[in-house]
Scaffold this motif. Structure first.
Motif, PDB file in Angstrom:
ATOM      1  N   ASP A 198     -21.128   2.622  -4.638  1.00 41.51           N
ATOM      2  CA  ASP A 198     -21.700   1.653  -5.468  1.00 41.51           C
ATOM      3  C   ASP A 198     -21.681   1.655  -6.892  1.00 41.51           C
ATOM      4  N   ALA A 199     -20.835   1.555  -7.812  1.00 42.68           N
ATOM      5  CA  ALA A 199     -21.349   2.282  -9.038  1.00 42.68           C
ATOM      6  C   ALA A 199     -20.555   1.031  -9.430  1.00 42.68           C
ATOM      7  N   GLY A 200     -20.698   0.051  -9.844  1.00 40.47           N
ATOM      8  CA  GLY A 200     -19.736  -0.889 -10.386  1.00 40.47           C
ATOM      9  C   GLY A 200     -19.294  -0.718 -12.190  1.00 40.47           C
ATOM     10  N   ALA A 201     -18.150  -0.519 -12.568  1.00 39.44           N
ATOM     11  CA  ALA A 201     -16.995  -0.772 -13.482  1.00 39.44           C
ATOM     12  C   ALA A 201     -16.571  -1.318 -14.085  1.00 39.44           C
ATOM     13  N   ARG A 202     -15.345  -1.858 -13.286  1.00 47.09           N
ATOM     14  CA  ARG A 202     -13.799  -2.053 -13.726  1.00 47.09           C
ATOM     15  C   ARG A 202     -13.454  -3.951 -12.740  1.00 47.09           C
ATOM     16  N   GLN A 203     -12.484  -3.949 -12.346  1.00 51.81           N
ATOM     17  CA  GLN A 203     -11.793  -5.251 -11.413  1.00 51.81           C
ATOM     18  C   GLN A 203     -11.866  -4.439 -10.233  1.00 51.81           C
ATOM     19  N   GLY A 204     -11.768  -5.136  -9.465  1.00 50.92           N
ATOM     20  CA  GLY A 204     -11.908  -4.526  -7.803  1.00 50.92           C
ATOM     21  C   GLY A 204     -11.078  -5.519  -7.520  1.00 50.92           C
ATOM     22  N   LEU A 205     -10.501  -4.863  -6.003  1.00 51.83           N
ATOM     23  CA  LEU A 205      -9.440  -5.956  -5.123  1.00 51.83           C
ATOM     24  C   LEU A 205     -11.019  -5.569  -3.868  1.00 51.83           C
ATOM     25  N   ALA A 206     -11.126  -6.936  -2.821  1.00 51.12           N
ATOM     26  CA  ALA A 206     -11.530  -6.485  -2.043  1.00 51.12           C
ATOM     27  C   ALA A 206     -10.746  -7.078  -0.906  1.00 51.12           C
ATOM     28  N   PHE A 207     -11.032  -6.882  -0.161  1.00 54.55           N
ATOM     29  CA  PHE A 207     -10.389  -7.220   1.647  1.00 54.55           C
ATOM     30  C   PHE A 207     -11.608  -7.697   2.491  1.00 54.55           C
ATOM     31  N   TYR A 208     -11.219  -8.961   3.113  1.00 57.07           N
ATOM     32  CA  TYR A 208     -12.011  -9.269   3.754  1.00 57.07           C
ATOM     33  C   TYR A 208     -11.633  -9.460   4.653  1.00 57.07           C
ATOM     34  N   ARG A 209     -12.607  -9.631   5.799  1.00 55.75           N
ATOM     35  CA  ARG A 209     -12.317  -9.135   7.686  1.00 55.75           C
ATOM     36  C   ARG A 209     -11.843 -10.564   7.889  1.00 55.75           C
ATOM     37  N   ASP A 210     -12.463 -11.469   6.870  1.00 58.61           N
ATOM     38  CA  ASP A 210     -11.481 -13.017   8.026  1.00 58.61           C
ATOM     39  C   ASP A 210      -9.977 -13.118   7.182  1.00 58.61           C
ATOM     40  N   GLY A 211      -9.689 -11.728   6.386  1.00 55.81           N
ATOM     41  CA  GLY A 211      -8.165 -11.919   6.241  1.00 55.81           C
ATOM     42  C   GLY A 211      -7.293 -12.456   4.864  1.00 55.81           C
ATOM     43  N   HIS A 212      -7.934 -13.264   3.327  1.00 56.60           N
ATOM     44  CA  HIS A 212      -8.232 -13.524   2.258  1.00 56.60           C
ATOM     45  C   HIS A 212      -8.492 -12.292   1.635  1.00 56.60           C
ATOM     46  N   VAL A 213      -8.600 -12.487   0.423  1.00 58.36           N
ATOM     47  CA  VAL A 213      -8.296 -11.076  -0.680  1.00 58.36           C
ATOM     48  C   VAL A 213      -8.657 -11.562  -2.061  1.00 58.36           C
ATOM     49  N   GLU A 214      -9.588 -11.343  -2.651  1.00 58.10           N
ATOM     50  CA  GLU A 214     -10.171 -11.267  -4.075  1.00 58.10           C
ATOM     51  C   GLU A 214     -10.145  -9.927  -5.296  1.00 58.10           C
TER      52      GLU A 214
ATOM     53  N   ALA B 205       1.815  -0.509  -5.859  1.00 66.35           N
ATOM     54  CA  ALA B 205       0.615  -2.477  -5.745  1.00 66.35           C
ATOM     55  C   ALA B 205       0.296  -2.644  -4.294  1.00 66.35           C
ATOM     56  N   VAL B 206      -0.377  -4.087  -3.954  1.00 68.78           N
ATOM     57  CA  VAL B 206      -1.269  -4.445  -3.223  1.00 68.78           C
ATOM     58  C   VAL B 206      -0.739  -5.925  -3.955  1.00 68.78           C
ATOM     59  N   GLY B 207      -0.090  -6.225  -3.074  1.00 67.42           N
ATOM     60  CA  GLY B 207      -0.127  -8.254  -2.842  1.00 67.42           C
ATOM     61  C   GLY B 207      -0.348  -9.136  -1.866  1.00 67.42           C
ATOM     62  N   VAL B 208      -0.210 -10.405  -2.320  1.00 69.52           N
ATOM     63  CA  VAL B 208      -1.096 -11.312  -0.813  1.00 69.52           C
ATOM     64  C   VAL B 208      -0.481 -12.198  -1.494  1.00 69.52           C
ATOM     65  N   VAL B 209      -0.102 -12.444  -0.598  1.00 65.58           N
ATOM     66  CA  VAL B 209       1.028 -14.086  -0.272  1.00 65.58           C
ATOM     67  C   VAL B 209       0.263 -14.744   0.392  1.00 65.58           C
ATOM     68  N   ASP B 210      -0.548 -14.637   1.839  1.00 63.09           N
ATOM     69  CA  ASP B 210      -1.350 -15.724   2.123  1.00 63.09           C
ATOM     70  C   ASP B 210      -2.601 -14.597   3.444  1.00 63.09           C
ATOM     71  N   ALA B 211      -3.223 -15.573   3.352  1.00 67.72           N
ATOM     72  CA  ALA B 211      -4.030 -14.914   4.381  1.00 67.72           C
ATOM     73  C   ALA B 211      -3.393 -14.051   5.955  1.00 67.72           C
TER      74      ALA B 211
ATOM     75  N   LYS C 119       0.683 -14.563  -4.684  1.00 66.53           N
ATOM     76  CA  LYS C 119      -0.062 -15.200  -5.315  1.00 66.53           C
ATOM     77  C   LYS C 119      -1.052 -13.875  -6.179  1.00 66.53           C
ATOM     78  N   THR C 120      -1.686 -12.963  -6.017  1.00 64.19           N
ATOM     79  CA  THR C 120      -2.860 -12.275  -5.979  1.00 64.19           C
ATOM     80  C   THR C 120      -2.284 -10.906  -6.003  1.00 64.19           C
ATOM     81  N   ALA C 121      -2.083 -10.065  -6.901  1.00 63.07           N
ATOM     82  CA  ALA C 121      -1.430  -8.859  -6.866  1.00 63.07           C
ATOM     83  C   ALA C 121      -2.411  -7.618  -7.728  1.00 63.07           C
ATOM     84  N   TYR C 122      -2.534  -6.431  -7.306  1.00 55.27           N
ATOM     85  CA  TYR C 122      -3.093  -5.607  -7.612  1.00 55.27           C
ATOM     86  C   TYR C 122      -3.307  -4.056  -8.213  1.00 55.27           C
ATOM     87  N   ASN C 123      -2.396  -3.596  -9.078  1.00 54.33           N
ATOM     88  CA  ASN C 123      -2.390  -2.178  -9.641  1.00 54.33           C
ATOM     89  C   ASN C 123      -3.291  -1.244  -8.516  1.00 54.33           C
ATOM     90  N   ILE C 124      -2.607  -0.432  -7.921  1.00 50.19           N
ATOM     91  CA  ILE C 124      -3.413   1.356  -7.908  1.00 50.19           C
ATOM     92  C   ILE C 124      -2.636   2.763  -8.099  1.00 50.19           C
TER      93      ILE C 124
END
Length: 315
Positions: free
Chosen positions: A160-176, A235-241, A275-280
């Motif tokens: 738990d050392a927040g420093a940058r833009q992160g990506l969160a996967f939720y249990r309900d299937g959405h990603v932010e 990269a990780v991309g999110v099309v829908d939940a 709709k959402t995509a994140y570089n790793i």
């Protein structure tokens, strides 16, 4: 635009001739100097074609691709992997797309190298995948290279050392995409987060390409200042939940795959419907495993580089 090419100047030729004469006079023990200062070492034979591959940063249209292996289907997960190639010659780009449909978001899991969390603990993506019964896996965010970031994996807080833009996967299937510095791991867990990644940047937000993504620096330690230019990418991309796409772009191997810029990666993810995509983590880490096999060709050499973590779907 075709650049004009000028011959070497007389001064330049005189310098080379002088170095050559000096080396010859010094004897064979100085042959290294000839190799270092005189002998041509061509790394990219056609610079114009190579630069053309970077114009717009694109990998071109994804097209239909070629399906790799057989689609994996279970009661709560479907994974289809395809290979795509665009361009030609030094402008060729080769990448792999995993289209993943989940019935349960927690089927996307994380695992660590050697089943341990900490700095400099590494293992090949394929080995971590095999040790966890994965039918599909990609390299993760290489959390072990840094001591910052929020790392929640499979519903457990590890850092738990927040420093940058992160990506969160939720249990309900959405990603932010989220700002790590504006929250805490405990709060994210309370809000239903299952997994986080800490690398970035986000290359798509609400379907749009953010400004400045080609200038982002993830790590500022010596020797790792940027992730810019044409590179192998993951990269990780999110099309829908519960509908995700995972992309691995091979690179640094003109003729097989030149890699893509960050903007090129964003355009590719758009074309794939994200709709959402994140570089790793990319570069030598970029690896995709499906049904027990490494499907891409890391750095065009077929040799994996160890990493600290993976995302995977258990068989």
């Amino acid at each position: 635009m075709k650049r004009l090419r000028f011959p070497k100047s007389r001064i330049g030729r005189a310098f080379v001739a002088g170095v050559t004469a000096l080396v010859l006079a010094a004897g064979g023990g100085s042959a290294w100097a000839l190799d270092r200062y005189v002998v041509d070492h061509v790394q990219i034979a056609d610079v114009d074609a190579y630069e053309a591959a970077q114009d717009g940063g694109g990998a071109g249209s994804p097209g239909d691709g070629t399906v790799v292996g057989s689609t994996y289907t279970s009661s709560d997960a479907t994974v289809t992997v395809s290979k795509h190639t665009t361009g030609s010659g030094a402008a060729t780009v080769t990448y792999f797309v995993a289209d993943v449909m989940l019935g349960d978001a927690t089927r996307l899991r994380s695992a660590f190298a050697d089943n341990a969390f900490g700095a400099n603990i590494v293992e090949n993506t394929s080995a971590i995948a095999a040790g966890n019964g994965a039918v599909f896996a990609i390299n993760g965010d290489y959390y072990g290279f840094r001591d910052t970031g929020i790392e929640i994996r499979d519903g457990v807080i590890y850092r738990d050392a927040g420093a940058r833009q992160g990506l969160a996967f939720y249990r309900d299937g959405h990603v932010e995409v989220y700002d790590e510095t504006a929250t805490t791991a405990r709060q994210l867990l309370a809000d239903g987060v299952w997994n986080t990644l800490s690398f970035g940047p986000a290359v798509l937000v609400d379907g749009a390409i953010p400004d400045g993504i080609d200038d982002v620096e993830v790590d500022t330690n010596f020797g790792n200042h940027s992730i810019q230019g044409a590179q192998p990418r993951t990269a990780v991309g999110v099309v829908d939940a519960n509908h995700l796409i995972f992309v691995v772009v091979d690179g640094r191997s003109p003729g097989y795959s030149a890699g893509v810029t960050m903007t090129g990666l964003a355009q590719l993810m758009q074309q794939l419907g994200a709709k959402t995509a994140y570089n790793i983590d990319g570069g030598g880490s970029s690896t995709m495993v499906f049904d027990g096999e490494v499907v891409n060709n890391p750095l065009g050499k077929g040799t994996e580089r160890g990493t600290s973590d993976i995302l995977y779907i258990e068989r």
